[in-house]
Design a protein around this motif. Structure first.
Motif, PDB file in Angstrom:
ATOM      1  N   TYR A 208      -1.934 -16.558 -46.845  1.00 36.84           N
ATOM      2  CA  TYR A 208      -2.536 -17.333 -47.922  1.00 36.84           C
ATOM      3  C   TYR A 208      -4.035 -17.400 -47.680  1.00 36.84           C
ATOM      4  CZ  TYR A 208       2.150 -18.399 -49.414  1.00 36.84           C
ATOM      5  OH  TYR A 208       3.444 -18.274 -49.866  1.00 36.84           O
TER       6      TYR A 208
ATOM      7  N   SER B 129      -6.321 -24.371 -50.594  1.00 38.25           N
ATOM      8  CA  SER B 129      -5.585 -24.983 -51.705  1.00 38.25           C
ATOM      9  C   SER B 129      -4.220 -24.325 -51.899  1.00 38.25           C
ATOM     10  CB  SER B 129      -6.409 -24.912 -52.995  1.00 38.25           C
ATOM     11  OG  SER B 129      -6.590 -23.581 -53.394  1.00 38.25           O
ATOM     12  N   VAL B 130      -4.139 -23.029 -51.687  1.00 43.51           N
ATOM     13  CA  VAL B 130      -2.846 -22.379 -51.864  1.00 43.51           C
ATOM     14  C   VAL B 130      -1.920 -22.676 -50.686  1.00 43.51           C
ATOM     15  CG1 VAL B 130      -3.510 -20.132 -50.965  1.00 43.51           C
ATOM     16  CG2 VAL B 130      -1.729 -20.261 -52.689  1.00 43.51           C
TER      17      VAL B 130
ATOM     18  N   ASP C 229      -0.413 -25.863 -51.640  1.00 42.91           N
ATOM     19  CA  ASP C 229       0.614 -25.630 -52.657  1.00 42.91           C
ATOM     20  C   ASP C 229       1.881 -25.039 -52.033  1.00 42.91           C
ATOM     21  OD1 ASP C 229      -0.923 -26.674 -54.631  1.00 42.91           O
ATOM     22  OD2 ASP C 229      -1.508 -24.769 -55.527  1.00 42.91           O
ATOM     23  N   TYR C 230       1.707 -24.215 -50.996  1.00 41.40           N
ATOM     24  CA  TYR C 230       2.902 -23.685 -50.316  1.00 41.40           C
ATOM     25  C   TYR C 230       3.749 -24.820 -49.750  1.00 41.40           C
ATOM     26  CZ  TYR C 230       6.097 -21.609 -47.064  1.00 41.40           C
ATOM     27  OH  TYR C 230       7.262 -21.278 -46.412  1.00 41.40           O
TER      28      TYR C 230
ATOM     29  N   SER D 276       3.658 -27.966 -50.534  1.00 41.05           N
ATOM     30  CA  SER D 276       4.171 -28.787 -51.643  1.00 41.05           C
ATOM     31  C   SER D 276       5.420 -28.146 -52.235  1.00 41.05           C
ATOM     32  CB  SER D 276       3.099 -28.928 -52.733  1.00 41.05           C
ATOM     33  OG  SER D 276       1.990 -29.648 -52.238  1.00 41.05           O
ATOM     34  N   TRP D 277       5.382 -26.832 -52.335  1.00 43.56           N
ATOM     35  CA  TRP D 277       6.536 -26.096 -52.870  1.00 43.56           C
ATOM     36  C   TRP D 277       7.773 -26.339 -52.013  1.00 43.56           C
ATOM     37  CZ3 TRP D 277       8.029 -20.753 -51.026  1.00 43.56           C
ATOM     38  CH2 TRP D 277       9.051 -20.203 -51.810  1.00 43.56           C
ATOM     39  N   ARG D 278       7.591 -26.264 -50.689  1.00 45.61           N
ATOM     40  CA  ARG D 278       8.753 -26.476 -49.816  1.00 45.61           C
ATOM     41  C   ARG D 278       9.230 -27.923 -49.864  1.00 45.61           C
ATOM     42  NH1 ARG D 278      10.701 -23.347 -51.056  1.00 45.61           N
ATOM     43  NH2 ARG D 278      12.382 -23.590 -49.590  1.00 45.61           N
TER      44      ARG D 278
ATOM     45  N   ALA E 177       8.835 -30.094 -52.357  1.00 44.01           N
ATOM     46  CA  ALA E 177       9.459 -30.319 -53.667  1.00 44.01           C
ATOM     47  C   ALA E 177      10.869 -29.728 -53.669  1.00 44.01           C
ATOM     48  CB  ALA E 177       8.618 -29.688 -54.775  1.00 44.01           C
TER      49      ALA E 177
ATOM     50  N   ILE F 112       2.691 -33.818 -50.092  1.00 41.45           N
ATOM     51  CA  ILE F 112       2.218 -33.277 -51.376  1.00 41.45           C
ATOM     52  C   ILE F 112       0.915 -33.955 -51.800  1.00 41.45           C
ATOM     53  CG2 ILE F 112       2.762 -33.009 -53.831  1.00 41.45           C
ATOM     54  CD1 ILE F 112       5.710 -32.655 -53.059  1.00 41.45           C
TER      55      ILE F 112
END
Lengths: 281, 281, 281, 281
Positions: D134, D138-139, D142-143, D145-147, D149, D266
């Motif tokens: 990555y 910021s990404v 987001d990674y 946050s993705w996990r 979520a 998150i």
């Protein structure tokens, strides 16, 4: 391309996507340009016509590939920066790399006679290219600083070297010997004291290289106001849409032209005034 | 290229060596050649001059890169096979890929006027390229069979299509409709019954594509005997050594020329007669 | 794994297929096994129990991955050869590499106490792995010859070295000095004259390493005949189907077992007798 | 490893460095853990012991690899973030990927009996792993946050599902049918109205997953003050130096421990409080 029992050989074509979210820099270098410049009597230390031809080819590339937001050229090389979110050809490396290198080459040959009109091209010049990924704006700036610092170092050396040879009567071996171990200030001094040349007054093109930037065009400019760049020919994209800008055409487009400059890109001023270049999208 | 605090950016240039012991096939394709052929009024279904120009560019590539042992061209594409043990540029992918694609492009533009003398080139043609690795002789043969089968399929279709349009008075839409669902024998039949054309008597160049092979030259040939290939210009490598053949020059070299043929390469005959192409070294 | 606005991060997962038509060799090496062997008092120069544990882990890997047709182990490393046409996990490199390395590690830890029952494992051993592609049968043979030659070279050195230390009373520094510059025959001579050891009579396991091969099982063998391999436990694949052999289960399957040998694999005999290993499918 | 005429096969080992200046995320996933959990009677919807075992393995990985600055685990997966400037193993992909995956696996097996003491491990569990790069902070956020979520979505579903089955007497088919098309609020309602369960009062470990962070240790903590993390065992790096921290040892080192949390990652709060995680070096 299908339709035969041999079509399975396509399975050997492997995917080569470039990492998203990174800045691609595609650098093109002349192949064996030492010989090319010899055989076509390029002027030393710089042949302005040959440099203008490089700029022309680079401009053609930028007019075709709208994702390129900056280009920098010196000598027989040119670097192209794609905006971070560029998605042309789904970021397939070989496709991007070869299409750009090929178009640059094509333009160089196609336009040769416009710049070196009394020197017919004797054989086929060629270039190699590579793509390097840079993950952050700061390292992109360092990349372009590296190239412009290189321009300065090479040009200062070459300027003194050829003054020693062409005006000072030294052989090339002697000239290299004279310069061995000298630092920048000594080279300036040789130029000034022996040849009356103030390095800083030499053309900016030679000292700073060529910077191509996409600038927005206001109506005033379109109707004839004098632009600031040294090559004022506006180049609206009148050609049929290329792959790279199909999306852009759907929304009303701000008209842009590719402008050529020969100024410093190491300091902050240029980047502060063109913040879109390193923007995220 | 070093010499400044910015030189660290070179660390982002990653190695890209191609797997040793495999056959590289480098395929070049015309970029947007549909438009190019329209704008320059290429003859339909085949423009021999444009094909000869492709052959010329491919020959220039083979004369420069001695590791290429076979090339096959059709329409706006050309495939180059490197011998298995090729080690040019240490097998760096981008370097090989771009240098060859660039030289091909350069030759195409440089030589355009020799073949399409009454049709000035209007803008810059370009090509893309890719390298595919094939691990065994049999799959290399299947690759070239795939391309020659493709040549046949496309040329048969195009020949009937343009006969329907140019001689039969159909619109292009009607011609496509006429051909929809037809098999090979039906296309032959249409050609023969409606237009008196025996497909198998059309020029081999159109039906079989172009095959470029490096052939050894005996002294007899050098002193003037008629060679068998259709383009008999021998091309000794009189140019300064390129990167790819520096080693070769150290030992006495068998003189070779690149010969152009338009014959079958799907069957065994060609390969049996040129066993060096798929040899291990 | 989808279902949120963050799922775009999956776009950064790039494909990593391995070139089809090539032989994959996956080699696993112990991580810091010098320390592991010290802390767990492995016998010098070879600890048979530790080698048997390696063989056990390798066998577990072969029982799980039916595309592996040969394995060779020595010391703390093991190499696995996949058949040329292996398509497990669509030849995704990271998936294959990590799943195999993980299973090997798991088995090593899981089965430790079976082989080193009086030496409790003090901490977590680990391995690294890599996949190397070999495009032809001959280079695959050379790969395995390389490993077995390495086994011989290392074992001869280690055998003399530890004889000098353990029986000859030398320090390790002295023993290295004694061996410096000696060739193979001199090492044999030291072993024989000073310690009465005939190197060629040492266990084949130490001199030749471990060879695991999948052998077909005839009914006779299943009902109790003595097999020839030194570890005769047949290992039918009674476990639920793994990813790698789902296809195989659809057709009636020849029963195979993984057999362990300690014999020469440099000469032709082994390969002549197991021609399926290097076959195309 | 050299010393024989076969050593040329090493030329087929190609370099695989990961792009500098990017964040590596290494994600490990259990292989066929559905079966593993069935065969070892893991509790539904969550088995705290199995999750603790995962955390233990992840902690061992972080204690060994000092370049890992954050880990996040849920169910049978764990993600490890390396600091941007990590240079372990010269960023060679296979080496990093396999060594980490192997150590995680080893620890999982080695420590199984500490957490599932009355459930002997029946066979070898394994994991696969992958590395994703990555390019920006910021990404990376987001990674993760993705996990997290994903953790929430899966856990809410599983919690209601197993309540319907284990307490509500539905079959698994009926339970899936009951949940089809329901949104988050409806699932909360089912849990509360039918089973008296307030989802938000369930253990944070199940709802938020596991977060492992390297925290600096003040002397006060070392001498016995109560730490805030739920697993208070400080883990000083008393083991011999691993490859990854040889440099670090040269300068006086701030003592750190790896702490386990089950909180939100998150929102901004976590990242604001741990700004070093996404720092440039």
């Amino acid at each position: 391309m299908a339709g035969s029992k041999f079509a399975y050989v396509r399975n050997f074509e492997l995917p080569d996507p470039l990492l998203p979210g990174t800045f691609m820099v595609l650098r093109i270098d002349g192949h064996a340009f030492h010989r090319l410049s010899e055989e076509h009597n390029f002027m030393k230390p710089n042949d302005e016509r040959a440099l203008q031809l490089m700029d022309h080819a680079a401009r053609d590339v930028m007019n075709e590939f709208k994702d390129i937001v900056l280009a920098f050229g010196e000598s027989d090389e040119y670097s192209f920066l794609f905006r971070r979110s560029a998605s042309l050809y789904n970021r397939r490396e070989a496709k991007i790399l070869t299409t750009v290198t090929s178009l640059f080459t094509s333009s160089y040959v196609f336009n040769w006679s416009k710049y070196l009109s009394d020197t017919p091209l004797k054989y086929c010049p060629s270039f190699d290219g590579r793509i390097v990924l840079y993950p952050s704006p700061s390292v992109v700036r360092d990349y372009f600083s590296w190239r412009q610092a290189d321009t300065h170092i090479n040009n200062l050396y070459n300027t003194v070297f050829w003054a020693l040879v062409l005006q000072g009567g030294q052989t090339t071996t002697e000239a290299h010997a004279t310069l061995r171990g000298t630092v920048s200030s000594q080279k300036h001094e040789i130029l000034f004291s022996r040849f009356g040349i103030n390095y800083n007054e030499l053309p900016a093109r030679f000292r700073k290289g060529s910077v191509l930037v996409r600038e927005e065009v206001s109506d005033a400019v379109e109707t004839g106001d004098a632009p600031q760049a040294d090559q004022a020919i506006s180049t609206p994209t009148g050609e049929p849409a290329s792959v790279s800008d199909k999306k852009a055409q759907k929304k009303p487009r701000v008209r842009t032209t590719v402008e050529l400059y020969h100024f410093d890109i190491i300091g902050d001023e240029f980047w502060d005034g063109h913040s879109n270049i390193l923007a995220d999208s």
